[in-house]
Design an enzyme around this catalytic site. Sequence first.
Site, short mmCIF file in Angstrom:
data_model
loop_
_atom_site.label_atom_id
_atom_site.label_comp_id
_atom_site.label_asym_id
_atom_site.label_seq_id
_atom_site.Cartn_x
_atom_site.Cartn_y
_atom_site.Cartn_z
N GLY A 1 12.50 13.65 47.85
CA GLY A 1 11.39 13.69 48.63
C GLY A 1 11.40 15.26 49.45
N ALA A 2 10.08 16.23 50.14
CA ALA A 2 10.17 17.48 50.63
C ALA A 2 9.00 17.12 51.44
CB ALA A 2 10.30 18.17 49.63
N GLY A 3 8.87 17.75 52.88
CA GLY A 3 7.76 17.53 53.42
C GLY A 3 7.93 19.50 54.42
N GLY A 4 7.52 19.51 55.00
CA GLY A 4 7.37 20.21 56.36
C GLY A 4 8.63 20.94 56.59
N MET A 5 8.70 19.71 57.27
CA MET A 5 10.27 20.10 58.16
C MET A 5 11.89 19.65 57.09
SD MET A 5 9.05 19.96 61.23
CE MET A 5 7.31 19.96 61.48
N GLY A 6 11.82 19.83 56.15
CA GLY A 6 12.62 19.42 55.63
C GLY A 6 12.23 18.42 54.05
N VAL B 1 14.96 15.54 51.65
CA VAL B 1 15.53 14.41 51.14
C VAL B 1 16.02 14.85 49.73
CG1 VAL B 1 15.84 11.73 51.54
CG2 VAL B 1 13.87 13.54 53.27
N LYS C 1 18.68 13.65 54.06
CA LYS C 1 17.82 14.22 55.27
C LYS C 1 18.20 15.95 55.74
CE LYS C 1 14.89 11.98 57.98
NZ LYS C 1 14.80 11.34 58.57
N ASP D 1 7.63 3.64 64.40
CA ASP D 1 6.35 4.32 62.91
C ASP D 1 6.68 3.36 61.63
OD1 ASP D 1 4.73 5.51 61.31
OD2 ASP D 1 6.41 7.44 61.12
#
Length: 703
Positions: free
Chosen positions: A23-28, A30, A44, A138
């Site tokens: 997976g990928a997001g704005g911060m980094g 995985v 991560k 969370d």
Amino acid sequence: MTEQLTPSDPVRIGGHRLLARLGAGGMGVVYLGRAETGELAAVKVIRPEYAAETDFRARFRREAAAARRVRSPWVVPVTGADPEAEAPWLATAFVPGPALAEAVARCGPLPERGTRILGKILARALAAVHAAGLVHRDVKPGNVLLAVDGPRLIDFGIARSPEETALTSPDAVVGTPGFLAPEQAQGREVGPAADVFALGCVLAYAATGRPPFGTGAVDALLYRTVHDDPDLAEVPDGVRDVVLRCLAKDPAARPTAAELDEALVEDAPEGTAEWLPDEVVRLIADRSAATLALPDIDATAATAPEPGRAAGRRRFLALGAGGAVLLAAGGGAALWAGLRDDGSPGPAARRWILGVQADLSGPQQAAGRAQERGVRLAVEQFNARERRPFEVEAVVADDRGDPAEAERAARRLAADRDVLAVVGSTGDKTTGAALGPYDERRVPQLTVSSAQGVYGTASRRSLLQTVPTYGTTSLPAALMLKAAGVRRLGMVIDRAAGEFAWEEGHLAYRTVGLVEIEVHPRVVPRSAASPVAVLADLLDWEPDAVYYAGGPRRGADLARGLADRGFTGVRILGYPAAGPEFTARAGAAADGWEVYAPYIDPGAKPVAKFAAAFRERYGRAPGRWAAEAYDVTRMVLDRLTEAAGGGGRPARAELFELLAKGTYRGLVREYAFQDGYLQGVEMFHYRAADGRFGYAGPADTGE
């Protein structure tokens, strides 16, 4: 699901060979990575531009430290981290299963029992988080992974101690709207109670497929969380009250995680996925198979292999308890046979050691001593051969029946590179405790008397169970009950005895039902003073027979209780309770109880020569499990001899493969394995009379 690596992705991070994107997001990003040990990990990696920010790096450093402080089988453990790297990274054990959010979206809500078990296990996970002085902050369906041996709580990205200052602005909301507490929605200080609120939201979602405060714009969700009552109309009755307590607006009115564990009274079958719907189990299995069916990474490695090691060395990856074993990374058989555990040359200057781990001075010392002597006798007979290809030494470790000592003993034996395999340990808890150290060093571990089907969340990459699991005792019992004309069976499962009683009783309940016998199960809580408390209800049902799964002392109390009430029907006792303690405490009430056990009587004809040799060597008759330990040792020696004839001293993993794939006919039974479990259910029948359990011959298993 995984995605292919892009050309811009690194090849390695922190000793991990990267295989795919998770997976990928704005911060980094995985990644799915493989460590040098062969273990898979979720790695991560923070993007360099964010790593340059002091606050962000501090948050990541806190995440790594927080996750390391938690000790629970239901929280994914950290396996490595480097917050100070140019691109900071954090590696955790990889769980090849879907998130709860995906499972519910694809397969629908969980049934009532499944929701209770999910809640109970996650409550234990949160209890461990809170015991470490942390608040997760969370808890949501996306942070709960479903695996073949139970759920896992992940992601400590915003976890922190309650007294720590937030790294975000005072009015920022930290968490996921729809799954956070009112105090969290208002940006106020939060404690462990906020996690309990979030867990209540997760359980409502699991049971209905919808968050309890609906969906929509963030502001609307936050308002409803603070001011409105949750929508629990579709939450099953057996879950609604507990969820409602979790969703109290006042943090002080919510139960603690430990109290929630107690309130959810469902017995959690740890280490299995049987509590999940078939569709979810299939999704887990499909996801596991798809993820672990990886390409040969050694063939694509950018770096040269270490001196003395071939690039094609195999790695073993296990899906979990009872799961299929996959071979990833190829290599020819001849190359594999030539490899050694430590890259050293052949057997010329090295000893051939068979380890023995047993309880020699603890609660199961009688069985442990019998096994140790059975192993020694087999080794001595082998060494006495004129044309032996090598000489074997038995090295014994006494774990005293204590799990902590069992782990230490296993580490000592596994660290000795000359130990090729280990027979043991004696009990379930010590076997489970030893599993990790032996797995790490790929030491074949052959348990003779530990019949537990699963060992928590531990993998089974090196374990061979040479004894039928507890549940298989129910097969001959079911056939006997059917032949005796029994129509109604009262089943007593005594939780005070531990995991084996639940495993044995639960599987017996299912097996007996297959032969069309009606079963009335009664579970005795651990807190109950005696199983006699359930007898009134049980006998009111008028059973023809009674089956007790539990320990010897409380089993004897039940036997006396049945005798006092004049019950004369068929009585079956789970074999862990069958012994002198039961007969002595039960007295005359013990007579007539039937037992089906995996150990053979030392006086039985198939083991007569062994018993004579044992008596000559030790001056006494062999005890329970001695013949089985003798059998298992001879099987290991047979496989070592086979390996020696084909190229000398085998590596541990090679020996395990020979044992796992072969078939060996011993004195007691035939040994053949599938996924580490013994195939076949050869059992033996005993009946109590005159203060002892007498041998009644081989059990009828329908084969």
